[in-house]
Scaffold this active site. Structure first.
Site, PDB file in Angstrom:
ATOM      1  N   GLU A  70      -8.178  -1.657  -4.050  1.00  0.00           N
ATOM      2  CA  GLU A  70      -7.876  -2.738  -3.110  1.00  0.00           C
ATOM      3  C   GLU A  70      -6.488  -3.255  -3.470  1.00  0.00           C
ATOM      4  O   GLU A  70      -6.228  -3.573  -4.623  1.00  0.00           O
ATOM      5  CB  GLU A  70      -8.938  -3.838  -3.264  1.00  0.00           C
ATOM      6  CG  GLU A  70      -9.049  -4.784  -2.110  1.00  0.00           C
ATOM      7  CD  GLU A  70      -9.632  -4.154  -0.861  1.00  0.00           C
ATOM      8  OE1 GLU A  70     -10.386  -3.173  -0.964  1.00  0.00           O
ATOM      9  OE2 GLU A  70      -9.295  -4.652   0.232  1.00  0.00           O
ATOM     10  N   SER A 124     -10.035  -1.710   8.088  1.00  0.00           N
ATOM     11  CA  SER A 124     -11.362  -2.203   8.442  1.00  0.00           C
ATOM     12  C   SER A 124     -11.453  -2.489   9.944  1.00  0.00           C
ATOM     13  O   SER A 124     -12.541  -2.594  10.482  1.00  0.00           O
ATOM     14  CB  SER A 124     -11.677  -3.469   7.650  1.00  0.00           C
ATOM     15  OG  SER A 124     -10.639  -4.409   7.823  1.00  0.00           O
ATOM     16  N   GLU A 151       0.831  -1.215   0.000  1.00  0.00           N
ATOM     17  CA  GLU A 151       0.000   0.000   0.000  1.00  0.00           C
ATOM     18  C   GLU A 151       0.863   1.261   0.000  1.00  0.00           C
ATOM     19  O   GLU A 151       0.601   2.212  -0.736  1.00  0.00           O
ATOM     20  CB  GLU A 151      -0.911   0.026   1.239  1.00  0.00           C
ATOM     21  CG  GLU A 151      -2.090  -0.922   1.154  1.00  0.00           C
ATOM     22  CD  GLU A 151      -2.918  -0.897   2.433  1.00  0.00           C
ATOM     23  OE1 GLU A 151      -2.982   0.162   3.089  1.00  0.00           O
ATOM     24  OE2 GLU A 151      -3.477  -1.940   2.787  1.00  0.00           O
ATOM     25  N   ASP A 176      -8.503   0.083   0.247  1.00  0.00           N
ATOM     26  CA  ASP A 176      -7.207   0.337   0.891  1.00  0.00           C
ATOM     27  C   ASP A 176      -6.700   1.742   0.582  1.00  0.00           C
ATOM     28  O   ASP A 176      -6.110   2.399   1.435  1.00  0.00           O
ATOM     29  CB  ASP A 176      -6.175  -0.693   0.430  1.00  0.00           C
ATOM     30  CG  ASP A 176      -6.517  -2.096   0.904  1.00  0.00           C
ATOM     31  OD1 ASP A 176      -6.964  -2.231   2.050  1.00  0.00           O
ATOM     32  OD2 ASP A 176      -6.343  -3.041   0.115  1.00  0.00           O
TER      33      ASP A 176
END
Lengths: 127, 127
Positions: free
Chosen positions: A52, A30, A10, A39
């Site tokens: 994501e 989450s 990420e 994300d």
């Protein structure tokens, strides 16, 4: 995929997006929320991407159907394009949710389909 | 403001936004990133809001100029409206960055200016 490997992917993608002049933000995750959330969210003043992010050393990546549905729902409510970013070892590929293969129980994307179905980063951010 | 109080205010506003049919996401926070990022990003398919969230029991709230500039920059790059959400005890007010008062060293918003300059939640999300 471990959480650490996912977080590193990420952060790497966040850097790539800012480097390509997109503003991008990582989700708090989450764990703290009851609501769906991608994300990453990125925008360039014209387009918005809900992403994501996954990393794997295998030659395919499985997804839970619920996860893909939440990405699509969030994107629709927010007003963003839903994208799945998969880092296969060193190579990133960007896939539309509808380009995942439905196995019945879950969804899968095979590395060998990258050339047919996936976009590379430059194509994603410049298209 | 403590980090806990700030997080609680962020979560409360996240709930309010989803309750008003906006998709909203909390940021992972500045701790893990070198890039500017608002506390919340929200969208309803038409508008996008980049929101800095603060809570205070005082009758005014100070902001660092750099923080406000980062909010404006992120919003411009992303393509979102910049908003500052302040929870004065129990009451939320939503303020444009240009409606903060410049004290020279920093920026401030006084609770008594809520009626003149601030929007309430319903007006923010329905305007």
């Amino acid at each position: 995929m471990s959480k650490i490997k996912g977080s590193n992917a990420e952060r790497e993608l966040l850097n790539m997006l800012w480097g390509a002049s997109w503003a991008a933000m990582r989700s708090a995750g989450s764990g703290s929320m009851h609501f769906p959330s991608p994300d990453l969210l990125a925008g360039n003043g014209i387009r918005r991407l809900a992403i994501e992010v996954k990393a794997t050393k295998a030659d395919k990546k499985y997804f839970q159907k619920d996860q893909i549905k939440q990405l699509s729902n969030f994107s629709q409510y927010f007003g963003a394009e839903p994208w799945i970013a998969i880092k296969f070892s060193r190579d990133w590929v960007f896939v539309n949710p509808e380009d995942l293969e439905d196995t019945g129980q879950n969804m899968v994307f095979h590395k060998k389909e990258c050339e047919n179905k996936g976009l590379d980063f430059d194509t994603l951010v410049r298209s």
